[in-house]
Design a protein around this motif. Structure first.
Motif, PDB file in Angstrom:
ATOM      1  N   VAL A  13       0.860  -1.180   0.000  1.00 26.43           N
ATOM      2  CA  VAL A  13       0.000   0.000   0.000  1.00 26.43           C
ATOM      3  C   VAL A  13       0.897   1.231   0.000  1.00 26.43           C
ATOM      4  O   VAL A  13       1.810   1.339   0.828  1.00 26.43           O
ATOM      5  CB  VAL A  13      -0.938   0.012   1.225  1.00 26.43           C
ATOM      6  N   ALA A  14       0.649   2.140  -0.942  1.00 27.00           N
ATOM      7  CA  ALA A  14       1.407   3.387  -0.992  1.00 27.00           C
ATOM      8  C   ALA A  14       1.263   4.095   0.355  1.00 27.00           C
ATOM      9  O   ALA A  14       0.172   4.160   0.908  1.00 27.00           O
ATOM     10  CB  ALA A  14       0.897   4.264  -2.122  1.00 27.00           C
ATOM     11  N   GLY A  15       2.361   4.599   0.889  1.00 26.17           N
ATOM     12  CA  GLY A  15       2.337   5.290   2.179  1.00 26.17           C
ATOM     13  C   GLY A  15       2.660   4.398   3.361  1.00 26.17           C
ATOM     14  O   GLY A  15       2.786   4.875   4.486  1.00 26.17           O
ATOM     15  N   VAL A  68       4.560   8.431  -2.501  1.00 29.98           N
ATOM     16  CA  VAL A  68       4.497   9.059  -3.826  1.00 29.98           C
ATOM     17  C   VAL A  68       4.383   8.032  -4.953  1.00 29.98           C
ATOM     18  O   VAL A  68       4.303   8.400  -6.120  1.00 29.98           O
ATOM     19  CB  VAL A  68       5.719   9.980  -4.072  1.00 29.98           C
ATOM     20  N   TRP A  69       4.366   6.745  -4.616  1.00 30.72           N
ATOM     21  CA  TRP A  69       4.226   5.720  -5.636  1.00 30.72           C
ATOM     22  C   TRP A  69       2.828   5.768  -6.239  1.00 30.72           C
ATOM     23  O   TRP A  69       1.830   5.906  -5.528  1.00 30.72           O
ATOM     24  CB  TRP A  69       4.487   4.337  -5.059  1.00 30.72           C
ATOM     25  N   ARG A  93       5.992  -9.610 -10.407  1.00 32.15           N
ATOM     26  CA  ARG A  93       4.991  -8.539 -10.425  1.00 32.15           C
ATOM     27  C   ARG A  93       4.686  -8.113  -8.995  1.00 32.15           C
ATOM     28  O   ARG A  93       4.732  -8.915  -8.071  1.00 32.15           O
ATOM     29  CB  ARG A  93       3.706  -9.017 -11.082  1.00 32.15           C
ATOM     30  N   LEU A  94       4.363  -6.840  -8.856  1.00 26.84           N
ATOM     31  CA  LEU A  94       4.023  -6.281  -7.554  1.00 26.84           C
ATOM     32  C   LEU A  94       2.889  -5.278  -7.774  1.00 26.84           C
ATOM     33  O   LEU A  94       2.962  -4.457  -8.688  1.00 26.84           O
ATOM     34  CB  LEU A  94       5.246  -5.589  -6.956  1.00 26.84           C
ATOM     35  N   ILE A  95       1.854  -5.357  -6.966  1.00 26.42           N
ATOM     36  CA  ILE A  95       0.724  -4.434  -7.046  1.00 26.42           C
ATOM     37  C   ILE A  95       0.899  -3.367  -5.974  1.00 26.42           C
ATOM     38  O   ILE A  95       1.106  -3.689  -4.800  1.00 26.42           O
ATOM     39  CB  ILE A  95      -0.626  -5.152  -6.802  1.00 26.42           C
ATOM     40  N   VAL A  96       0.835  -2.099  -6.377  1.00 22.21           N
ATOM     41  CA  VAL A  96       0.832  -0.995  -5.417  1.00 22.21           C
ATOM     42  C   VAL A  96      -0.617  -0.546  -5.281  1.00 22.21           C
ATOM     43  O   VAL A  96      -1.228  -0.087  -6.249  1.00 22.21           O
ATOM     44  CB  VAL A  96       1.725   0.174  -5.883  1.00 22.21           C
ATOM     45  N   GLN A  97      -1.157  -0.744  -4.084  1.00 20.09           N
ATOM     46  CA  GLN A  97      -2.534  -0.348  -3.785  1.00 20.09           C
ATOM     47  C   GLN A  97      -2.544   1.128  -3.380  1.00 20.09           C
ATOM     48  O   GLN A  97      -1.599   1.605  -2.769  1.00 20.09           O
ATOM     49  CB  GLN A  97      -3.096  -1.182  -2.625  1.00 20.09           C
TER      50      GLN A  97
END
Length: 186
Positions: A13-15, A68-69, A93-97
């Motif tokens: 998760v971003a942040g 900031v992603w 692969r990587l998911i940024v939520q």
């Protein structure tokens, strides 16, 4: 204290604070190697470098950095680097939520599949409410043709399958059974 993961995360998760460790015995920190991760999506590139922790490489990302992603799916590659050397070790692969705390009012956190399923179900409800009485009409030079019930049902079936896949992957990411096994008795 929580155990530090020993592989790359599949989702972050971003942040958030993000941390993991990797051990590659043939490329240890004691021999001068470090790891570099390169993450790419269509509009963003992220570079992460490891720090040595004994004989393992530790990747740590501060909340201010991950904040900031851009949310989305990233492809990554992992390299062992040392004074002019580079060895590709891993990719995935990587998911940024998205960080819900920073999203504007009206933000819809549903996936594309969940939104499309809701739209298809709403279209079918509207179709059945009008009994499918009108399939096409003309007003001046404009023509409107509605899909038939079979096309809408096919779309609903497709998007339900996609949502079920997402749900199964979420369960696997949580360490649970995907719930898609069929039990058979002979």
């Amino acid at each position: 204290m929580a155990t530090i993961p020993t592989s790359e995360p599949s989702s972050v998760v971003a942040g958030d604070s993000i941390i993991w460790q990797r051990a590659f015995p043939e490329y240890p920190p004691s021999a001068g190697y470090s790891l570099r991760y390169l993450l790419r999506c269509a509009q963003h590139v992220i570079t992460l470098d490891s720090a040595p922790v004994g004989q393992v490489h530790q990747i740590s990302v501060a909340p201010a950095v991950s904040a900031v992603w851009i949310a989305g799916e990233y492809a990554f590659q992992c390299y062992a680097i040392k004074a002019g050397e580079r060895h590709t070790l891993n990719s995935g692969r990587l998911i940024v939520q998205p960080d819900f705390a920073t999203q504007p009012a009206g933000f819809d956190p549903r996936s594309v599949a969940r939104k499309a399923l809701a739209d298809a179900e709403a279209a079918f409800a509207k179709y059945t409410a009008t009994n499918g009485a009108v399939s096409e009409y003309w007003i001046a030079d404009r023509k409107m043709k509605y899909k038939d019930a079979g096309e809408i049902i096919a779309a609903i079936t497709y998007w339900r399958t996609q949502v079920a896949r997402e749900d199964a992957q979420d369960r696997i990411n949580q360490g649970l059974s995907p719930r898609n096994k069929v039990q058979v008795r002979f």
